[in-house]
Design a protein around this motif. Sequence first.
Motif, PDB file in Angstrom:
ATOM      1  N   THR A  24       0.859  -1.188   0.000  1.00  0.00           N
ATOM      2  CA  THR A  24       0.000   0.000   0.000  1.00  0.00           C
ATOM      3  C   THR A  24       0.891   1.232   0.000  1.00  0.00           C
ATOM      4  OG1 THR A  24      -0.111   0.118   2.427  1.00  0.00           O
ATOM      5  CG2 THR A  24      -1.818  -1.178   1.309  1.00  0.00           C
ATOM      6  N   THR A  25       0.278   2.386  -0.220  1.00  0.00           N
ATOM      7  CA  THR A  25       0.996   3.650  -0.082  1.00  0.00           C
ATOM      8  C   THR A  25       0.856   4.137   1.354  1.00  0.00           C
ATOM      9  OG1 THR A  25      -0.968   4.822  -0.861  1.00  0.00           O
ATOM     10  CG2 THR A  25       0.735   4.350  -2.480  1.00  0.00           C
ATOM     11  N   PRO A  26       1.876   4.797   1.885  1.00  0.00           N
ATOM     12  CA  PRO A  26       1.754   5.357   3.233  1.00  0.00           C
ATOM     13  C   PRO A  26       0.580   6.311   3.320  1.00  0.00           C
ATOM     14  CG  PRO A  26       4.030   5.422   2.485  1.00  0.00           C
ATOM     15  CD  PRO A  26       3.198   5.027   1.301  1.00  0.00           C
ATOM     16  N   GLY A  31       2.367   8.430  -4.617  1.00  0.00           N
ATOM     17  CA  GLY A  31       3.488   7.649  -5.138  1.00  0.00           C
ATOM     18  C   GLY A  31       3.183   6.176  -5.179  1.00  0.00           C
ATOM     19  N   GLY A  32       4.230   5.377  -5.368  1.00  0.00           N
ATOM     20  CA  GLY A  32       4.061   3.941  -5.518  1.00  0.00           C
ATOM     21  C   GLY A  32       3.878   3.223  -4.200  1.00  0.00           C
ATOM     22  N   VAL A  33       3.523   1.937  -4.315  1.00  0.00           N
ATOM     23  CA  VAL A  33       3.235   1.123  -3.129  1.00  0.00           C
ATOM     24  C   VAL A  33       4.494   0.384  -2.679  1.00  0.00           C
ATOM     25  CG1 VAL A  33       0.807   0.828  -3.660  1.00  0.00           C
ATOM     26  CG2 VAL A  33       2.451  -0.799  -4.588  1.00  0.00           C
ATOM     27  N   GLU A 127      -4.930  -1.482  -3.244  1.00  0.00           N
ATOM     28  CA  GLU A 127      -5.524  -0.176  -3.524  1.00  0.00           C
ATOM     29  C   GLU A 127      -6.077  -0.079  -4.938  1.00  0.00           C
ATOM     30  OE1 GLU A 127      -2.529   2.681  -2.601  1.00  0.00           O
ATOM     31  OE2 GLU A 127      -2.632   2.307  -0.436  1.00  0.00           O
ATOM     32  N   MET A 128      -5.908  -1.127  -5.728  1.00  0.00           N
ATOM     33  CA  MET A 128      -6.373  -1.115  -7.112  1.00  0.00           C
ATOM     34  C   MET A 128      -7.763  -1.738  -7.224  1.00  0.00           C
ATOM     35  SD  MET A 128      -2.877  -2.309  -9.075  1.00  0.00           S
ATOM     36  CE  MET A 128      -3.543  -1.998 -10.717  1.00  0.00           C
ATOM     37  N   ALA A 129      -8.531  -1.260  -8.200  1.00  0.00           N
ATOM     38  CA  ALA A 129      -9.820  -1.880  -8.480  1.00  0.00           C
ATOM     39  C   ALA A 129      -9.604  -3.316  -8.928  1.00  0.00           C
ATOM     40  CB  ALA A 129     -10.550  -1.092  -9.571  1.00  0.00           C
ATOM     41  N   GLY A 130     -10.400  -4.239  -8.391  1.00  0.00           N
ATOM     42  CA  GLY A 130     -10.264  -5.635  -8.774  1.00  0.00           C
ATOM     43  C   GLY A 130      -9.043  -6.300  -8.202  1.00  0.00           C
ATOM     44  N   ALA A 131      -8.595  -5.859  -7.036  1.00  0.00           N
ATOM     45  CA  ALA A 131      -7.435  -6.496  -6.398  1.00  0.00           C
ATOM     46  C   ALA A 131      -7.679  -7.993  -6.252  1.00  0.00           C
ATOM     47  CB  ALA A 131      -7.175  -5.856  -5.043  1.00  0.00           C
TER      48      ALA A 131
END
Length: 334
Positions: A24-26, A31-33, A127-131
């Motif tokens: 996850t992102t803080p 930014g990135g995970v 955090e993405m749709a459809g994880a």
Amino acid sequence: MALDTQEPNRAVLVLSLGGTIAMTTPSGEAGGVTPRLTAADLVAAVPGLKGEATLEVEDFRQMPGAWLTVDDIAALADRLNKQAATGTAGFVITQGTDTLEETAFLLDLLYRGDAPVVLTGAMRNPEMAGADGPANLLSAIRTAASPAFRNLGILVVFADEIHAARHVRKIHSTSTSAFSSPGAGPIGHVIEGRPRPHFSLPRRPTVALPFTRQARVEVIHTTLGSDGILLQGLDERLDGLVIAAFGAGHVPATWVERLEELAARIPVVLTSRTGAGSVLSSTYAFRGSESDLLARGLINGGSLDPYKARLLLLAHLSTGADLTVITNAFEIRR
């Protein structure tokens, strides 16, 4: 840490190593995970777990899959071997997919227990749709708890497919169906929540822990017109070498003499870079063909891809095995 569910006789230990499934992102940052979620966090995010098994969770590592080392996996195998002796029904390991096919195979070489060990992960972070992490983890837990998958070695469960470690490959960089078993297919599927085996594979001999020495083994790939400059001086820096050759085990003519010299000093394993199929032994006879190279002392890697062949060679070298033992280990797996 124990989680209170039903059917205590089906105890499954979930060990987290990090990876996309745990990234996850803080909070409040862009930014990135990066790997941040614990094994307990991952289990808590899975709907439909109640009654599946008595779950134990453990944070074994928390890192991207690309950071994992052979020593990490040897330590994990030791942990599994000791825990399997206590009667745990099954194990699930969550990790990054970058190295999942390799960690699965190395664990298959080192794990001695009968209880199912199932690796899984995710291609889409939470955090993405459809994880896809929760669904993969649920299917992995169900497979690990199933007596039908005992004594099959290490398994990989992804997108409701169940793969054997010896065959599984990551075949796509981003797809949620990133794992396949070329030339073999999955050994089972999870259908309506039930893991169903299609066929089984006999267990192969394991490699005894602990590793007693540090060994370096690398993979060199053949490419059109290469003059083999990367082969220079390798016997002074490596303990073993794997050649990812063209087709059924062929290399440029410019490589032949140097490979013969290397094979006289260190184990050199001949594999195919194609991703499926086996190295041959006696079909072609030109300079740099499989029969020519084997006659010059190279070891036939059979149907093992270059990355799995590297791990088999590395594991045996790490125990101090000699050339005869190593050659026999590859012969068994052909």
